[in-house]
Design a protein around this motif. Structure first.
Motif, PDB file in Angstrom:
ATOM      1  N   ALA A 142       0.845  -1.091   0.078  1.00 36.48           N
ATOM      2  CA  ALA A 142      -0.013   0.179  -0.085  1.00 36.48           C
ATOM      3  C   ALA A 142       0.851   1.293  -0.080  1.00 36.48           C
ATOM      4  O   ALA A 142       0.478   2.345  -0.790  1.00 36.48           O
ATOM      5  N   LEU A 143       1.956   1.173   0.917  1.00 31.84           N
ATOM      6  CA  LEU A 143       2.757   2.467   0.945  1.00 31.84           C
ATOM      7  C   LEU A 143       3.653   2.540  -0.635  1.00 31.84           C
ATOM      8  O   LEU A 143       3.721   3.559  -1.013  1.00 31.84           O
ATOM      9  N   ARG A 144       3.914   1.377  -1.248  1.00 33.95           N
ATOM     10  CA  ARG A 144       4.361   1.520  -2.383  1.00 33.95           C
ATOM     11  C   ARG A 144       3.461   2.209  -3.529  1.00 33.95           C
ATOM     12  O   ARG A 144       3.869   2.827  -4.241  1.00 33.95           O
ATOM     13  N   ASP A 145       2.275   1.404  -3.627  1.00 30.89           N
ATOM     14  CA  ASP A 145       1.264   2.231  -4.435  1.00 30.89           C
ATOM     15  C   ASP A 145       1.051   3.475  -4.239  1.00 30.89           C
ATOM     16  O   ASP A 145       0.882   4.310  -5.152  1.00 30.89           O
ATOM     17  N   TYR A 146       0.763   3.878  -2.969  1.00 32.61           N
ATOM     18  CA  TYR A 146       0.595   5.237  -2.919  1.00 32.61           C
ATOM     19  C   TYR A 146       1.930   6.264  -3.181  1.00 32.61           C
ATOM     20  O   TYR A 146       1.667   7.295  -3.757  1.00 32.61           O
ATOM     21  N   TRP A 147       3.007   5.849  -2.587  1.00 30.85           N
ATOM     22  CA  TRP A 147       4.254   6.473  -3.379  1.00 30.85           C
ATOM     23  C   TRP A 147       4.041   6.654  -4.775  1.00 30.85           C
ATOM     24  O   TRP A 147       4.322   7.852  -5.459  1.00 30.85           O
ATOM     25  N   THR A 162       1.433   9.436  -6.028  1.00 32.81           N
ATOM     26  CA  THR A 162       1.844  10.567  -5.461  1.00 32.81           C
ATOM     27  C   THR A 162       2.961  11.168  -5.929  1.00 32.81           C
ATOM     28  O   THR A 162       3.344  12.392  -5.959  1.00 32.81           O
ATOM     29  N   HIS A 163       3.732  10.261  -6.825  1.00 31.52           N
ATOM     30  CA  HIS A 163       5.000  10.554  -7.533  1.00 31.52           C
ATOM     31  C   HIS A 163       4.934  10.764  -8.840  1.00 31.52           C
ATOM     32  O   HIS A 163       6.028   9.931  -9.386  1.00 31.52           O
ATOM     33  N   GLY A 222       3.763   8.153 -10.940  1.00 31.55           N
ATOM     34  CA  GLY A 222       3.839   6.790 -11.422  1.00 31.55           C
ATOM     35  C   GLY A 222       5.301   6.226 -11.259  1.00 31.55           C
ATOM     36  O   GLY A 222       5.804   5.171 -11.821  1.00 31.55           O
ATOM     37  N   ARG A 223       6.268   7.170 -10.629  1.00 34.83           N
ATOM     38  CA  ARG A 223       7.538   6.494 -10.161  1.00 34.83           C
ATOM     39  C   ARG A 223       7.505   5.000  -9.806  1.00 34.83           C
ATOM     40  O   ARG A 223       6.867   4.844  -8.785  1.00 34.83           O
ATOM     41  N   LEU A 224       8.196   4.284 -10.120  1.00 32.70           N
ATOM     42  CA  LEU A 224       8.363   2.763  -9.580  1.00 32.70           C
ATOM     43  C   LEU A 224       9.435   2.376  -8.682  1.00 32.70           C
ATOM     44  O   LEU A 224       9.353   1.505  -8.003  1.00 32.70           O
ATOM     45  N   ASP A 225      10.249   3.478  -8.283  1.00 39.22           N
ATOM     46  CA  ASP A 225      11.331   3.053  -7.675  1.00 39.22           C
ATOM     47  C   ASP A 225      11.033   3.626  -6.106  1.00 39.22           C
ATOM     48  O   ASP A 225      11.579   4.545  -5.635  1.00 39.22           O
ATOM     49  N   PHE A 226      10.063   2.764  -5.352  1.00 36.80           N
ATOM     50  CA  PHE A 226       9.779   3.055  -4.206  1.00 36.80           C
ATOM     51  C   PHE A 226      11.058   2.784  -3.168  1.00 36.80           C
ATOM     52  O   PHE A 226      11.476   1.691  -3.079  1.00 36.80           O
ATOM     53  N   PRO A 227      11.564   3.801  -2.460  1.00 38.76           N
ATOM     54  CA  PRO A 227      12.899   3.452  -1.838  1.00 38.76           C
ATOM     55  C   PRO A 227      12.602   2.922  -0.524  1.00 38.76           C
ATOM     56  O   PRO A 227      12.513   3.646   0.478  1.00 38.76           O
ATOM     57  N   ILE A 228      12.855   1.713  -0.507  1.00 33.50           N
ATOM     58  CA  ILE A 228      12.980   0.905   0.686  1.00 33.50           C
ATOM     59  C   ILE A 228      14.352   0.137   1.014  1.00 33.50           C
ATOM     60  O   ILE A 228      14.519  -0.531  -0.162  1.00 33.50           O
ATOM     61  N   TYR A 229      14.736   0.006   2.112  1.00 33.21           N
ATOM     62  CA  TYR A 229      16.071  -0.683   2.453  1.00 33.21           C
ATOM     63  C   TYR A 229      15.680  -1.570   3.588  1.00 33.21           C
ATOM     64  O   TYR A 229      14.695  -1.154   4.479  1.00 33.21           O
ATOM     65  N   PHE A 230      16.198  -2.586   3.891  1.00 34.40           N
ATOM     66  CA  PHE A 230      15.962  -3.674   5.144  1.00 34.40           C
ATOM     67  C   PHE A 230      17.431  -3.833   5.711  1.00 34.40           C
ATOM     68  O   PHE A 230      18.412  -3.861   5.223  1.00 34.40           O
ATOM     69  N   LEU A 242      -1.103   7.231   3.170  1.00 36.02           N
ATOM     70  CA  LEU A 242      -2.020   6.230   2.731  1.00 36.02           C
ATOM     71  C   LEU A 242      -3.217   6.853   2.578  1.00 36.02           C
ATOM     72  O   LEU A 242      -3.714   7.613   3.170  1.00 36.02           O
ATOM     73  N   SER A 243      -3.878   6.087   1.669  1.00 33.56           N
ATOM     74  CA  SER A 243      -5.559   6.816   1.118  1.00 33.56           C
ATOM     75  C   SER A 243      -6.287   5.864   2.081  1.00 33.56           C
ATOM     76  O   SER A 243      -6.033   4.859   2.790  1.00 33.56           O
ATOM     77  N   SER A 244      -7.617   6.080   2.333  1.00 31.26           N
ATOM     78  CA  SER A 244      -8.550   5.537   3.100  1.00 31.26           C
ATOM     79  C   SER A 244      -8.735   4.254   2.567  1.00 31.26           C
ATOM     80  O   SER A 244      -9.141   3.096   3.491  1.00 31.26           O
ATOM     81  N   ALA A 245      -8.720   3.865   1.402  1.00 28.60           N
ATOM     82  CA  ALA A 245      -8.950   2.680   0.757  1.00 28.60           C
ATOM     83  C   ALA A 245      -7.942   1.794   0.928  1.00 28.60           C
ATOM     84  O   ALA A 245      -7.922   0.505   1.238  1.00 28.60           O
ATOM     85  N   GLN A 246      -6.663   2.163   1.274  1.00 35.76           N
ATOM     86  CA  GLN A 246      -5.452   1.399   1.526  1.00 35.76           C
ATOM     87  C   GLN A 246      -5.393   0.991   2.978  1.00 35.76           C
ATOM     88  O   GLN A 246      -5.173  -0.199   3.156  1.00 35.76           O
ATOM     89  N   VAL A 247      -6.110   1.921   3.763  1.00 32.31           N
ATOM     90  CA  VAL A 247      -6.396   1.427   5.252  1.00 32.31           C
ATOM     91  C   VAL A 247      -7.352   0.293   5.230  1.00 32.31           C
ATOM     92  O   VAL A 247      -7.071  -0.787   5.988  1.00 32.31           O
ATOM     93  N   VAL A 248      -8.381   0.406   4.596  1.00 34.38           N
ATOM     94  CA  VAL A 248      -9.393  -0.604   4.302  1.00 34.38           C
ATOM     95  C   VAL A 248      -8.803  -2.015   3.985  1.00 34.38           C
ATOM     96  O   VAL A 248      -9.134  -3.035   4.534  1.00 34.38           O
TER      97      VAL A 248
END
Length: 294
Positions: free
Chosen positions: A10-15, A18-19, A21-29, A198-204
């Protein structure tokens, strides 16, 4: 943790929405798992639709000796060094959201990282704190050397701590309101919605995942919502906007009533809410007592 894969997607999709259509969601582990498991970890994340920019693993082979076995479970030095190494590769004005849990002192590690980046700690005090958490010798010197090469800028926007070990949420007040301990991913989704991440739909979607796949019921979701309101962490305008949507999707009952009314917003910057009525703890403390564990 139940619902995490759905939440990260959901975070990736919202990113991406709101950016533009950029696909490079910046997440590290950063994981305490050994490098030998790196491929399996990547495979699991990819299976969940998550493609991290980077992954830090802990090479514990050198600790498999009688005099060093205690280091196997010590994460403060390893994670702090990893964060500083990651910081070297990011923009000077980067903003980071950090996620962890209460089983490996992540709130301490993240807060220390923030304080070091902002130069809120002198070297002598830093050495004392690191020694208290059994960070010794060359690793202390490495951490201080990395600090010399990063900008004097606090990059940490927020920290989320999953309460996996049943730690009392009030313990985290010492780290400031920027740290939000949560009991489940529904609470995480609610706060991210409040922060316009996040959007309300993503909370759902997150709440529905908990109900459909992890045995959560309406009562559990109502309890999570109510606990976050009582703390208080959710503002009245947030509750007013999300509650009808939760009811429409049968995620809370039609007769659900809050045990205490939500607080109004005192200060905010753009979509970010920083202070609610009656809250006294600072957003970021001037000083955290790392050594006293209370």
């Amino acid at each position: 943790v139940p619902g995490t894969a759905t939440l990260v997607r959901a975070l990736r999709d919202y990113w991406q929405e709101t950016h533009h259509g950029r696909l490079d969601f910046p997440i590290y582990f950063i994981t305490g798992s050994p490098p030998q498991l790196e491929r399996k970890i990547h495979d699991k994340l990819n299976f969940d639709g998550i493609y991290p920019f980077g992954l830090f693993c802990k090479d514990n082979v050198q600790n498999l000796s009688p005099g060093r076995l205690w280091r196997l479970t010590q994460q403060v030095g390893y994670k702090l060094q990893s964060l500083l190494q990651l910081r070297m590769h990011l923009a000077a004005d980067v903003r980071q959201i950090l996620w962890g849990d209460d089983s490996e002192a992540d709130a301490i590690i993240y807060s220390l990282y923030s304080d070091l980046c902002a130069r809120r700690l002198e070297e002598k005090e830093t050495r004392k704190i690191l020694a208290h958490f059994k960070v010794v010798g060359q690793q202390v010197d490495t951490i201080l050397r990395l600090l010399e090469d990063i900008p004097e800028h606090d990059p940490v926007e927020k920290m989320y701590i999953n309460l996996a070990a049943d730690t009392d949420a009030e313990y985290y007040l010492k780290f400031g309101r920027r740290v939000l301990p949560t009991y489940d991913t529904f609470q995480l989704a609610l706060d991210l919605y409040q922060d316009n991440r996040l959007s309300s739909a993503q909370v759902v979607n997150v709440a529905s995942d908990l109900m459909n796949n992890f045995g959560f019921g309406v009562e559990e979701l109502e309890h999570s919502l109510d606990e976050l309101i009582r703390r208080p962490a959710l503002a009245d305008k947030t509750v007013d906007s999300i509650l009808p949507i939760l009811r429409q999707n049968f995620l809370v009952g039609p007769d659900y009533k809050m045990t205490t009314p939500p607080k109004s917003v005192v200060s905010s910057v753009g979509a970010r809410i920083f202070e609610l009525e009656g809250v006294t703890e600072p957003w970021v403390p001037e000083r955290v007592d790392y050594i006293r564990d209370d």
